[in-house]
Design a protein around this motif. Sequence first.
Motif, PDB file in Angstrom:
ATOM      1  N   PHE A  17       0.794  -1.226   0.000  1.00 47.68           N
ATOM      2  CA  PHE A  17       0.000   0.000   0.000  1.00 47.68           C
ATOM      3  C   PHE A  17       0.835   1.288   0.000  1.00 47.68           C
ATOM      4  CE2 PHE A  17      -2.660   3.132   2.356  1.00 47.68           C
ATOM      5  CZ  PHE A  17      -3.658   3.280   1.403  1.00 47.68           C
ATOM      6  N   PRO A  18       1.782   1.497   0.941  1.00 48.65           N
ATOM      7  CA  PRO A  18       2.535   2.753   0.929  1.00 48.65           C
ATOM      8  C   PRO A  18       3.424   2.906  -0.305  1.00 48.65           C
ATOM      9  CG  PRO A  18       3.316   1.328   2.693  1.00 48.65           C
ATOM     10  CD  PRO A  18       2.127   0.666   2.075  1.00 48.65           C
ATOM     11  N   LEU A  28       1.722   9.937   2.483  1.00 48.70           N
ATOM     12  CA  LEU A  28       0.983   9.712   3.724  1.00 48.70           C
ATOM     13  C   LEU A  28       1.598  10.587   4.808  1.00 48.70           C
ATOM     14  CD1 LEU A  28       0.831   5.821   3.525  1.00 48.70           C
ATOM     15  CD2 LEU A  28      -0.970   7.448   2.918  1.00 48.70           C
ATOM     16  N   THR A  29       0.796  11.464   5.397  1.00 46.28           N
ATOM     17  CA  THR A  29       1.284  12.358   6.445  1.00 46.28           C
ATOM     18  C   THR A  29       0.401  12.235   7.672  1.00 46.28           C
ATOM     19  OG1 THR A  29      -0.056  14.280   5.860  1.00 46.28           O
ATOM     20  CG2 THR A  29       2.024  13.997   4.662  1.00 46.28           C
ATOM     21  N   ARG A  30       0.812  12.871   8.755  1.00 44.82           N
ATOM     22  CA  ARG A  30       0.006  12.874   9.975  1.00 44.82           C
ATOM     23  C   ARG A  30      -1.310  13.630   9.785  1.00 44.82           C
ATOM     24  NH1 ARG A  30       5.154  12.393  11.289  1.00 44.82           N
ATOM     25  NH2 ARG A  30       5.780  11.240  13.127  1.00 44.82           N
ATOM     26  N   GLU A  51       7.124  16.850  11.199  1.00 44.21           N
ATOM     27  CA  GLU A  51       7.532  15.997  12.306  1.00 44.21           C
ATOM     28  C   GLU A  51       8.232  14.720  11.853  1.00 44.21           C
ATOM     29  OE1 GLU A  51       4.351  15.330  15.081  1.00 44.21           O
ATOM     30  OE2 GLU A  51       3.504  17.291  14.650  1.00 44.21           O
ATOM     31  N   CYS A  52       8.347  14.527  10.553  1.00 42.77           N
ATOM     32  CA  CYS A  52       8.926  13.295  10.001  1.00 42.77           C
ATOM     33  C   CYS A  52      10.443  13.421   9.889  1.00 42.77           C
ATOM     34  CB  CYS A  52       8.316  13.016   8.630  1.00 42.77           C
ATOM     35  SG  CYS A  52       8.922  11.511   7.867  1.00 42.77           S
ATOM     36  N   THR A  81       8.001   7.130  -2.013  1.00 35.45           N
ATOM     37  CA  THR A  81       7.969   5.801  -1.403  1.00 35.45           C
ATOM     38  C   THR A  81       8.831   5.769  -0.147  1.00 35.45           C
ATOM     39  OG1 THR A  81       7.536   4.743  -3.516  1.00 35.45           O
ATOM     40  CG2 THR A  81       8.500   3.365  -1.788  1.00 35.45           C
ATOM     41  N   LEU A  82      10.009   6.368  -0.229  1.00 33.19           N
ATOM     42  CA  LEU A  82      10.888   6.423   0.933  1.00 33.19           C
ATOM     43  C   LEU A  82      10.175   7.084   2.118  1.00 33.19           C
ATOM     44  CD1 LEU A  82      13.748   5.894   1.991  1.00 33.19           C
ATOM     45  CD2 LEU A  82      14.363   8.158   1.150  1.00 33.19           C
ATOM     46  N   HIS A  83       9.470   8.163   1.858  1.00 33.27           N
ATOM     47  CA  HIS A  83       8.705   8.837   2.919  1.00 33.27           C
ATOM     48  C   HIS A  83       7.592   7.928   3.438  1.00 33.27           C
ATOM     49  CE1 HIS A  83       6.293  11.712   5.119  1.00 33.27           C
ATOM     50  NE2 HIS A  83       5.267  11.284   4.407  1.00 33.27           N
ATOM     51  N   ASN A  84       6.839   7.335   2.542  1.00 30.75           N
ATOM     52  CA  ASN A  84       5.667   6.547   2.945  1.00 30.75           C
ATOM     53  C   ASN A  84       6.015   5.305   3.781  1.00 30.75           C
ATOM     54  OD1 ASN A  84       3.935   8.333   1.742  1.00 30.75           O
ATOM     55  ND2 ASN A  84       3.525   7.060  -0.040  1.00 30.75           N
TER      56      ASN A  84
END
Length: 86
Positions: A17-18, A28-30, A51-52, A81-84
Amino acid sequence: SIQECVPLGVDTFDSCFPTRLGRHNTLLTRQGRINIRRRAFQSEFRPADSECSCHTCQHHTLAYLHHLARASEPMGAALNTLHNVH
């Protein structure tokens, strides 16, 4: 369910999914999902999630990710993708 599997020794859980969302320009974030192709991010010089601590948020702005998505650059999908998955 995860709660039933952990006591049995299952400790690796995976989801495409991510990764799939990243390839399709969604972060995808807070605060929820971000479609980075939206024109609103063209001049947003802040990270996707303040905050990531992932490489993408620490070194790249939403404007840069927007540019990569609009230019169909593979690096954009990789950074998303790296972030997710972080």
